[in-house]
Design a protein around this motif. Structure first.
Motif, PDB file in Angstrom:
ATOM      1  N   ILE A   1      -1.413  -2.845   3.754  1.00 60.34           N
ATOM      2  CA  ILE A   1      -1.348  -3.020   2.296  1.00 60.34           C
ATOM      3  C   ILE A   1      -2.601  -2.465   1.620  1.00 60.34           C
ATOM      4  O   ILE A   1      -2.517  -1.810   0.586  1.00 60.34           O
ATOM      5  N   ILE A   2      -3.752  -2.668   2.222  1.00 57.80           N
ATOM      6  CA  ILE A   2      -4.964  -2.073   1.637  1.00 57.80           C
ATOM      7  C   ILE A   2      -4.844  -0.552   1.635  1.00 57.80           C
ATOM      8  O   ILE A   2      -5.253   0.114   0.690  1.00 57.80           O
ATOM      9  N   GLY A   3      -4.237  -0.019   2.684  1.00 59.01           N
ATOM     10  CA  GLY A   3      -4.044   1.436   2.736  1.00 59.01           C
ATOM     11  C   GLY A   3      -3.028   1.943   1.738  1.00 59.01           C
ATOM     12  O   GLY A   3      -2.810   3.140   1.624  1.00 59.01           O
ATOM     13  N   GLY A   4      -2.373   1.028   1.029  1.00 56.84           N
ATOM     14  CA  GLY A   4      -1.440   1.432  -0.025  1.00 56.84           C
ATOM     15  C   GLY A   4       0.023   1.407   0.391  1.00 56.84           C
ATOM     16  O   GLY A   4       0.858   1.990  -0.278  1.00 56.84           O
ATOM     17  N   ASN A   5       0.341   0.741   1.488  1.00 55.35           N
ATOM     18  CA  ASN A   5       1.721   0.730   1.981  1.00 55.35           C
ATOM     19  C   ASN A   5       2.182  -0.677   2.354  1.00 55.35           C
ATOM     20  O   ASN A   5       1.365  -1.566   2.549  1.00 55.35           O
ATOM     21  N   PHE A   6       3.492  -0.823   2.470  1.00 53.03           N
ATOM     22  CA  PHE A   6       4.047  -2.057   3.015  1.00 53.03           C
ATOM     23  C   PHE A   6       4.594  -1.752   4.392  1.00 53.03           C
ATOM     24  O   PHE A   6       5.068  -0.650   4.634  1.00 53.03           O
ATOM     25  N   ASP A   7       4.550  -2.720   5.288  1.00 50.89           N
ATOM     26  CA  ASP A   7       5.186  -2.539   6.586  1.00 50.89           C
ATOM     27  C   ASP A   7       6.246  -3.618   6.761  1.00 50.89           C
ATOM     28  O   ASP A   7       5.950  -4.746   7.144  1.00 50.89           O
ATOM     29  N   LEU A   8       7.489  -3.243   6.427  1.00 51.21           N
ATOM     30  CA  LEU A   8       8.576  -4.217   6.538  1.00 51.21           C
ATOM     31  C   LEU A   8       9.124  -4.307   7.952  1.00 51.21           C
ATOM     32  O   LEU A   8       9.978  -5.126   8.236  1.00 51.21           O
TER      33      LEU A   8
ATOM     34  N   MET B   1       8.175   1.689   1.776  1.00 49.35           N
ATOM     35  CA  MET B   1       9.242   0.687   1.683  1.00 49.35           C
ATOM     36  C   MET B   1      10.494   1.195   2.393  1.00 49.35           C
ATOM     37  O   MET B   1      11.101   0.500   3.202  1.00 49.35           O
ATOM     38  N   VAL B   2      10.874   2.415   2.060  1.00 53.28           N
ATOM     39  CA  VAL B   2      12.095   2.994   2.623  1.00 53.28           C
ATOM     40  C   VAL B   2      11.918   3.240   4.118  1.00 53.28           C
ATOM     41  O   VAL B   2      12.763   2.865   4.931  1.00 53.28           O
ATOM     42  N   ALA B   3      10.796   3.841   4.473  1.00 58.49           N
ATOM     43  CA  ALA B   3      10.584   4.212   5.870  1.00 58.49           C
ATOM     44  C   ALA B   3      10.558   2.985   6.773  1.00 58.49           C
ATOM     45  O   ALA B   3      11.183   2.951   7.829  1.00 58.49           O
ATOM     46  N   THR B   4       9.844   1.944   6.339  1.00 63.21           N
ATOM     47  CA  THR B   4       9.725   0.780   7.228  1.00 63.21           C
ATOM     48  C   THR B   4      10.985  -0.077   7.188  1.00 63.21           C
ATOM     49  O   THR B   4      11.281  -0.782   8.134  1.00 63.21           O
ATOM     50  N   LEU B   5      11.739   0.032   6.097  1.00 63.44           N
ATOM     51  CA  LEU B   5      13.040  -0.635   6.072  1.00 63.44           C
ATOM     52  C   LEU B   5      13.940  -0.013   7.132  1.00 63.44           C
ATOM     53  O   LEU B   5      14.657  -0.701   7.864  1.00 63.44           O
ATOM     54  N   GLY B   6      13.873   1.321   7.235  1.00 62.32           N
ATOM     55  CA  GLY B   6      14.627   2.023   8.274  1.00 62.32           C
ATOM     56  C   GLY B   6      14.155   1.602   9.659  1.00 62.32           C
ATOM     57  O   GLY B   6      14.958   1.251  10.536  1.00 62.32           O
ATOM     58  N   MET B   7      12.834   1.565   9.827  1.00 59.94           N
ATOM     59  CA  MET B   7      12.262   1.179  11.118  1.00 59.94           C
ATOM     60  C   MET B   7      12.690  -0.236  11.496  1.00 59.94           C
ATOM     61  O   MET B   7      12.915  -0.551  12.662  1.00 59.94           O
ATOM     62  N   MET B   8      12.795  -1.078  10.489  1.00 64.07           N
ATOM     63  CA  MET B   8      13.183  -2.469  10.729  1.00 64.07           C
ATOM     64  C   MET B   8      14.529  -2.504  11.453  1.00 64.07           C
ATOM     65  O   MET B   8      14.698  -3.217  12.447  1.00 64.07           O
TER      66      MET B   8
END
Ligand SMILES: Nc1ncnc2c1ncn2[C@@H]1O[C@H](COP(=O)(O)OP(=O)(O)OP(=O)(O)O)[C@@H](O)[C@H]1O
Ligand SMILES: [Mg+2]
Lengths: 320, 497
Positions: free
Chosen positions: A63-70, A122-129
């Motif tokens: 999150i500090i790096g500017g991203n979410f990891d879902l 958001m999209v990328a980690t949703l896919g990874m999820m």
């Protein structure tokens, strides 16, 4: 100098506000139900939050790096199955190494997609999820997996105690301290904050911004793998869906900890306090025998308040 | 009724921020059709005074009389409504919207619920045409160079029907042609009775376009002068409290071995066969129109822009950097042109901004040595006279010129062999400007190789030992010594353009 002091003081008070809020909630629960104050319950709360706090430390980097990891919830499931099944096959030491490797590898993939290909996280980690959940089901055959030898030493991570302190809590503290030191004191940690603030400036200032973003996901993946070891060894087995919904708790902890959702600022310690508040609430709801659904609603309200405060703080910054 | 003579009177304005008394008895008057210059050193409070006027800040004390009435705008919208339009020093356009959308943001023309795109674009184009700008309403802001973005900001002011137009350093990144077009517009607006407040550090422009000048120092009003009656020296004396003898300092050291050699550098559609060299101890200038490919050349060298052909040799070693990290490691520093996008971490402190590039060298064991970063900050704060209430002040709160000084410090403190300065004195006051020129010269004399890009002819002539001119992505000439003349420079930047 005067300025520096008063500034830090405000920040200090703010971060402690959350701790105070946590203690107040704790006292309220305790007043309603006296068993809440028992030593075993307090230890239980800490045991509860070990997983969220460890994953939260990783998520703080993302999150500090500017991203979410879902994807962390699914990764928790995958690593849970991996640690159990590979312990059965290769023994605990190799299994631990392998599990940590799986966590990092997942971070590399997500990190590459977000850092180098610049896909929205958001999209990328949703896919990874979904991918990771599918991998877990394939790997475990969709079954609950358990340790062949339920007394093997690795279960100490989840079940053991040192004096009265659970080993999982000790692992959590060591892990968070290390992550905290890396974030606040190393060049790398400074760079993570800088990249989250303005990646273009970093690109022009001798910092490989793409690489830094990728590593934040590796930090998150590694943390999740560690959390998976703590969680799976607690019961000596892993459900293929054991991580379901954890991403929500983890992100809530980070937001409660006051990390800037746009990136650039955040602290492991404050995330830890955020996790503690969540732990108190969860345990409280269980002890009061309230439905888990109330817990969801309460958590949601807390998140909204935290995000609102975050926006308001930023609004005033923008104005000036 | 002396009041009606003035369109605007601001009296005795006081504004304090934590740790800073930004305004301390500031004042200004504007008559209809008058162009008033607002001058003063970086951090004197010019931008702050204007923000108090149109409602972005609220003055602690003082009186604002606008069109004969005491006013007190609570928000920028109220100021805008009343006809006070500010064109910002730091560009404030939204990159992912079109020019027309940006210009009419908040007041988009509509038919029912739908945006009336045709009217929107027509209105935008009309305002842009009036400025003789080639930008179209349908262009995306992100595709425009800074100069044209600034033009769009000005066109926005025109389109909104300003009664008082505040231009905060409007020409800091405009080409001479665009400046001429802007002055044309200013004269037109003046004839219509619009009052214009013109903030600038460029004295020649002030004398050319303005009627009077208000001088500020440390937030105080020092005087309002009719420009016809005073000389440049008087004005400078009022601004900085002393006279200035020479504005430019040329490096005068021993020129040593070659530090950088570039041969046949090409980037499709941008650069064609660019070759030049820079030696230890000299300042090499790059002069050309905006868009000639000067910044792009430097980006390619610095590893942030891929190139298709050419070789770059740094200190005798052929290099091809894949990112700025390698370039910085090899001792190249690069002060970029667009401070907000590529130079600053806006919410971070001055100290952190300055230490950003040098961090890998500021370590104690495994960790960043924060005390050392503070030491470094204080060192360059002193050298460049940076005005900030504290090293921990978020840099976004500094005046534009002081921000620039911090960025220059960021590159000097990493101990480079080659520094590239792209428009290093943009938005810097004349006192500090000559300090920076002196600094550039002394860097070269200490054995650094220095590249300076500037669109200001006097500056490039004043600081460079050698000048390359560029036009349309090519190097058109290399000038040194007596060849450096205005005519030569002008002729060579027009080649093929
Ligand atoms: N929001 C703020 N909070 C704290 N300090 C501020 C704020 N805005 C401005 N200042 C301070 O007030 C002083 C005046 O700043 P201002 O931007 O008005 O200067 P300026 O005359 O426009 O300078 P420049 O020529 O560099 O643009 C500076 O010292 C600046 O750091
Ligand atoms: Mg200013």
């Amino acid at each position: 100098m005067q300025d520096k002091k008063s500034f830090d003081f405000v920040r200090f008070v703010k971060s402690q506000m959350l701790l105070v809020a946590g203690i107040v909630i704790f006292l309220i629960f305790g007043m309603i139900e006296h068993s809440f104050f028992t030593q075993s319950n307090i230890i239980n709360i800490f045991r509860q939050i070990a997983v969220i706090a460890v994953m939260g430390a990783g998520m703080t980097y993302a999150i500090i790096g500017g991203n979410f990891d879902l994807s962390v919830g699914s990764l928790l499931s995958l690593c849970g199955s991996v640690i159990i099944m590979s312990t059965n096959k290769m023994g605990p030491v190799a299994a631990i190494v392998f599990t940590l490797f799986v966590g990092c590898a997942s971070g590399v993939v997500t990190g590459y997609i977000c850092g180098y290909l610049h896909l929205n996280s958001m999209v990328a980690t949703l896919g990874m999820m979904n991918v990771l959940q599918a991998l877990t089901l394939l790997y475990s055959g969709g079954n609950f997996v358990s340790l062949d030898n339920p007394d093997i030493w690795i279960v100490a991570f989840g079940q053991g105690n040192l004096g009265i302190v659970p080993i999982s809590v000790i692992v959590m503290i060591i892990f968070c301290v290390i992550y905290g030191i890396i974030l606040t004191r190393t060049v790398y940690g400074h760079n993570v904050k800088a990249v989250g603030t303005n990646p273009m400036t970093c690109k022009y200032s001798g910092i490989n911004d793409n690489w830094v973003v990728m590593t934040t996901f590796i930090m998150s993946g590694l943390a999740t793998a560690v959390a998976a070891i703590l969680l799976a060894t607690r019961g000596g087995g892993a459900q293929p869906t054991m991580g379901l919904g954890y991403e929500f708790d983890v992100i809530t902890a980070v937001i409660l900890g006051g990390a800037d959702l746009a990136g650039g600022e955040g602290s492991i310690y404050r995330t830890f306090v955020g996790a503690l508040v969540i732990g108190i609430m969860k345990t409280g709801f269980v002890i009061l025998g309230m439905s888990v659904y109330y817990q969801y609603i309460a958590e949601c309200i807390i998140i909204l308040i935290a995000v609102f405060l975050d926006l308001r703080a930023k609004g005033t910054v923008r104005k000036s | 009724m002396a009041n009606t003579e003035y369109l605007l009177q601001m009296k005795n304005i006081v504004k304090t921020f934590p740790g800073v008394r930004a305004l301390d008895g500031a004042a200004i008057t504007v008559k209809p059709g008058e162009v008033v210059a607002l001058c003063g050193e970086n951090g004197a409070g010019k931008s702050t005074l204007m923000k108090c006027l149109y409602g972005s800040y609220h003055a602690d004390e003082g009186e604002i009389i606008y069109m004969g009435q005491r006013v007190d705008f609570k928000t920028p919208d109220e100021g805008k409504e009343a006809g006070i339009i500010m064109v910002f020093q730091e560009l404030s356009l939204i990159r992912d919207l079109t020019v027309a959308e940006n210009m009419f943001l908040g007041s988009l023309p509509h038919k029912g619920f739908a945006v009336d795109w045709k009217k929107l674009n027509d209105d935008a184009n009309a305002a842009l045409d009036e400025l003789n700008s080639s930008v179209r309403g349908t262009d995306y802001v992100r595709d425009l160079p800074i100069s044209q973005q600034q033009m769009v900001e000005i066109a926005r002011g025109v389109a909104l029907g300003a009664k008082i137009l505040i231009l905060d350093e409007p020409t800091s990144s405009l080409t001479e042609k665009e400046v001429a077009a802007l002055f044309e517009i200013i004269r037109k607006l003046k004839a219509q009775g619009v009052g214009i407040i013109y903030i600038s550090h460029k004295m020649d422009e002030i004398f050319e376009i303005c009627d009077s000048a208000v001088v500020m120092r440390d937030g105080k009003f020092t005087g309002q002068f009719v420009l016809k009656d005073i000389t440049l020296d008087t004005l400078i004396q009022a601004m900085i409290g002393r006279t200035m003898d020479n504005y430019f300092t040329k490096a005068n050291g021993v020129v040593g071995e070659e530090v950088l050699k570039v041969e046949g550098l090409s980037v499709p559609g941008v650069l064609k066969d660019v070759s030049f060299n820079v030696r230890k101890g000299e300042v090499v200038g790059f002069y050309g129109l905006v868009g000639a490919g000067r910044s792009e050349t430097m980006e390619a060298i610095f590893g942030v822009r891929p190139y298709s052909a050419g070789t770059i040799t740094l200190k005798g070693e052929q290099v091809k950097f894949k990112g700025s990290k390698e370039a910085v490691k090899k001792g190249i520093g690069f002060v970029t042109e667009d401070r907000k996008q590529t130079g600053l971490l806006l919410p971070k402190s001055c100290r952190e901004n300055m230490a950003l590039a040098a961090l890998p060298n500021i370590k104690k064991g495994m960790f960043v040595d924060e005390d050392k970063t503070l030491e470094i900050y204080h060192k360059y704060e002193k050298i460049m006279d940076i005005k900030s209430p504290s090293p921990e002040q978020p840099i976004v709160l500094l005046s534009g010129g002081n921000q620039q000084k911090v960025i220059i410090g960021k590159w000097l403190c990493m101990g480079p062999d080659l520094v590239i300065l792209d428009e290093p004195t943009r938005g810097i006051d004349i006192g500090a400007k000559s300090e920076i020129h002196k600094l550039v010269a002394s860097l070269a004399e200490d054995g650094l190789a220095v590249i300076v890009i500037s669109s200001e002819m006097p500056e490039i002539m004043g600081v460079s030992n050698r000048i390359y001119t560029m036009a349309a992505g090519r190097i058109t000439a290399e000038l040194s010594g007596d060849e450096i003349t205005e005519e030569n420079l002008m002729r060579n930047i027009m080649v093929g353009a």
